[in-house]
Enzyme design. Sequence first.
Site, PDB file in Angstrom:
ATOM      1  N   THR B 200       0.877  -1.195   0.000  1.00  0.00           N
ATOM      2  CA  THR B 200       0.000   0.000   0.000  1.00  0.00           C
ATOM      3  C   THR B 200       0.908   1.236   0.000  1.00  0.00           C
ATOM      4  OG1 THR B 200      -0.228  -0.084   2.412  1.00  0.00           O
ATOM      5  CG2 THR B 200      -1.961  -1.115   1.124  1.00  0.00           C
ATOM      6  N   LYS B 226       4.052  -7.063   3.890  1.00  0.00           N
ATOM      7  CA  LYS B 226       3.805  -5.671   3.554  1.00  0.00           C
ATOM      8  C   LYS B 226       3.575  -4.931   4.857  1.00  0.00           C
ATOM      9  CE  LYS B 226       0.033  -3.610   4.425  1.00  0.00           C
ATOM     10  NZ  LYS B 226      -0.332  -2.205   4.336  1.00  0.00           N
ATOM     11  N   THR B 237       0.842  -9.332  13.797  1.00  0.00           N
ATOM     12  CA  THR B 237       1.771  -8.894  12.766  1.00  0.00           C
ATOM     13  C   THR B 237       1.143  -7.951  11.765  1.00  0.00           C
ATOM     14  OG1 THR B 237       1.080 -10.568  11.259  1.00  0.00           O
ATOM     15  CG2 THR B 237       2.727 -11.226  12.844  1.00  0.00           C
ATOM     16  N   GLU B 324       6.665   4.689   7.446  1.00  0.00           N
ATOM     17  CA  GLU B 324       6.295   5.881   6.677  1.00  0.00           C
ATOM     18  C   GLU B 324       7.193   7.066   7.032  1.00  0.00           C
ATOM     19  OE1 GLU B 324       1.662   4.735   5.729  1.00  0.00           O
ATOM     20  OE2 GLU B 324       2.119   5.903   7.521  1.00  0.00           O
ATOM     21  N   ASN B 447       0.321  10.826   5.694  1.00  0.00           N
ATOM     22  CA  ASN B 447      -0.904  10.496   6.421  1.00  0.00           C
ATOM     23  C   ASN B 447      -1.926  11.608   6.521  1.00  0.00           C
ATOM     24  OD1 ASN B 447      -0.682   7.702   7.197  1.00  0.00           O
ATOM     25  ND2 ASN B 447       1.231   8.395   8.137  1.00  0.00           N
ATOM     26  N   SER B 452      -7.723  10.606   0.912  1.00  0.00           N
ATOM     27  CA  SER B 452      -8.412  11.399  -0.111  1.00  0.00           C
ATOM     28  C   SER B 452      -7.473  11.752  -1.262  1.00  0.00           C
ATOM     29  CB  SER B 452      -8.998  12.653   0.512  1.00  0.00           C
ATOM     30  OG  SER B 452      -8.029  13.297   1.295  1.00  0.00           O
TER      31      SER B 452
END
Lengths: 452, 452
Positions: B200, B226, B237, B324, B447, B452
């Site tokens: 993702t 992932k 996990t 991230e 984030n 959107s």
Amino acid sequence: MSKDKKELKAKAVKLKAKVEVLKARLEAALAPASPAPKAKAANPVSPLAPAAFPALPVIAGVEFAAAAAGVRYAGRTDVMLVRLAPGTAIAGAFTRSSTRAACVLDCQAKLTANAEGGAAIIVNSGNANAFTGAGGQASVDAVTGAVAQALGVPAQRVFSSSTGVIGEPLPHDRITAAVPALVAGLDPAGIEAAARAIMTTDTFAKGAMAEIAGEGGPIRIAGIAKGSGMIAPDMATMLVYIFTDAKISAANLQKIVSRQVDDTFNAITVDSDTSTSDALIVAATGQGPAAEIRDLRGKVAKAFEAGLRGVMMDLAHQVVRDGEGATKFVEIRVTGAADAADAHKVAMAVANSPLVKTAIAGEDANWGRVVAAVGKSGAKADRDRLKIAFGDMVLAENGWRVPDYDEAAASAYMKQPELVIGVDLGLGKAAKSVWTCDLTHRYIDINADYRS
Amino acid sequence: MSKDKKELKAKAVKLKAKVEVLKARLEAALAPASPAPKAKAANPVSPLAPAAFPALPVIAGVEFAAAAAGVRYAGRTDVMLVRLAPGTAIAGAFTRSSTRAACVLDCQAKLTANAEGGAAIIVNSGNANAFTGAGGQASVDAVTGAVAQALGVPAQRVFSSSTGVIGEPLPHDRITAAVPALVAGLDPAGIEAAARAIMTTDTFAKGAMAEIAGEGGPIRIAGIAKGSGMIAPDMATMLVYIFTDAKISAANLQKIVSRQVDDTFNAITVDSDTSTSDALIVAATGQGPAAEIRDLRGKVAKAFEAGLRGVMMDLAHQVVRDGEGATKFVEIRVTGAADAADAHKVAMAVANSPLVKTAIAGEDANWGRVVAAVGKSGAKADRDRLKIAFGDMVLAENGWRVPDYDEAAASAYMKQPELVIGVDLGLGKAAKSVWTCDLTHRYIDINADYRS
């Protein structure tokens, strides 16, 4: 062990402590003018700040002063002094951090001391005097000792706080050098200047007041606070000082403070990080016209408690409004929890979720992240009874989003500066509100180089 | 209640469920081509990524396929299918979130099913099918049913996962439409393509392998994962799939997986947010040349467990390396804790502290924030026994910073991409390492508008 041996051992301990103190003093003296005070670029004032510092009433028996001692910052005041009249009752609440600062431990030890000889509070910003070893207590002793001597009050009644960088020796000589000027400047109307002197990353000074009818005359309450980051009080608060002219015993005052702290200062979080230095001190001088509050179930006591709670809540909310980088003031309103502990857990899990906080910063009505935060909280929750609302709009219930879900309306709501996120667990009657702010780029700007 | 009445009631429940399913199907059909698939700007690859996807061994009895079904993203694969040979033993670990997704509940229910008829795993990215009510289970049934039919395996042995946005109905028809192409494309060498299809916000595909000597021949293990955000597994996990040709019973495999998950996937955190969809599935086909592993205390079993642990740890670390916005890979190494629970608490408190993480992002050796995080953790800690080290450099001990504290050396250390922060509590023998990353502007970029 013989008496002699015991005495010898005690002496040795005292001597060792003295050596540590002297070592610390030497280190402070030798330090190359330890981290030279540097000018800090002024942060823009938070968009969530009140329009102005409120007009606070003078509290009989309380005087304030502020000075620029150059503890760390240059070109601004960084020490405040408060003198309290003899007979003032003092209550407090402090961080439960296991690494709390020397001044916090010192305040806790002094809370029960006799109230007859007057009292004082001295606070510096720029250096937290936390994790500074035996030198930390020596610094506290030096500062509170200097204040006690200058004001003629017992050292056991001089409370101190320090806020700022953790782990650097406090250059306490700079503070003791400023004491004479502070004493000379004491002024019953000096509360706003005092509030400014204790700011660190705060972008505005925080004050709040209440006035209630006592028996025989009014009772006035005025409080100030500092706080902006490292905000997740644990059974305690930021640095908060509240003054009242009420007559009330220290024991009764402590009862009221202890039971109001959970719904006010313990119900806010900026970044989930609990400070080493949180302290709330409430001082009641008894110098007002009103009769003593004796029965805590009486009408005046109830009004006093409500007034004090209001001041505490107002200051707590101002701390969130000045949350580092904040652009949104957010209430997380949990209802329908199985019990109070669960309500608190869920509210804090949502309020501290970086994903919820960044979605709010991005004005994204991402209620799915609220669901995920409820799920991770560890509280009893049933996916199919959960109801999520943004303001008055219910967005999800019965295990999925509402049939008439309106993304445009939800997005429009997110553009407001003040938001209420409702989480109904549908399991019981316990409820809890906590207040937080969004997580923005500015938080990272401020904290990626706060120290250096 | 009479038997008739009971039967009637059961029938009513079934009918109600059917109505919900039909309603969900109708809604999916009527949705205006629900949030049109949109191209996503590619994120730059994490600076902490491995140089390349590793060369993974073919695992006898396992085939992979990937397809672009357009669940949400355009121009990339978003569904992977895995076919497992009859007799494959399957073990798993799943999120304990109380708001977990329909596919997670479905996997948990299927884990104990009979292993004779073969098995399959189907995973989509782009939509998590979480908090999607009765329609969520209907989507799982539709997808796993289509796979069961196409492969001729029992639906009770088709495991599914979904990852992506929470709270939007899964357009499962797009996935079922892709099943024939997936089946046609099954390939024993297709594991890297499968790893890419489940990404993702991941910036690189994650794979790891091990080979150990079994009795009669080698045992091979290959795994993919992932994960990038919403990473704070709770006894479970991310999405992780590990395959081996070992012969081992499902019960023995589950024992090994359960005892290794705490030190691997449960010891990482990117942002303290636990996902609704975390799932680890380990499949042992028994198709390799090695004899069955029966005695878990035997030499081969121990080697197998160590090999599996290594693959799990490697994948867990890769998830953190793709955290991230991450620019630093950080181990928080806690030692000297009173007990294991305290070691875990302290490690996680430091790893999840936004103030520690922003200091790391700013390359600031702000060990005082580590002290504050230890203090808030709730674990037993004594300020004066605490020792903080960055790499091999002890920065603070005995309640304050070391006498020869060297700020320049500490700052130089912080410039490295991989850091070890040591916290010795000096109280006992319990230790725990957890892995995390820093908190940067990019986390907020990603984030504040992921949905959107």
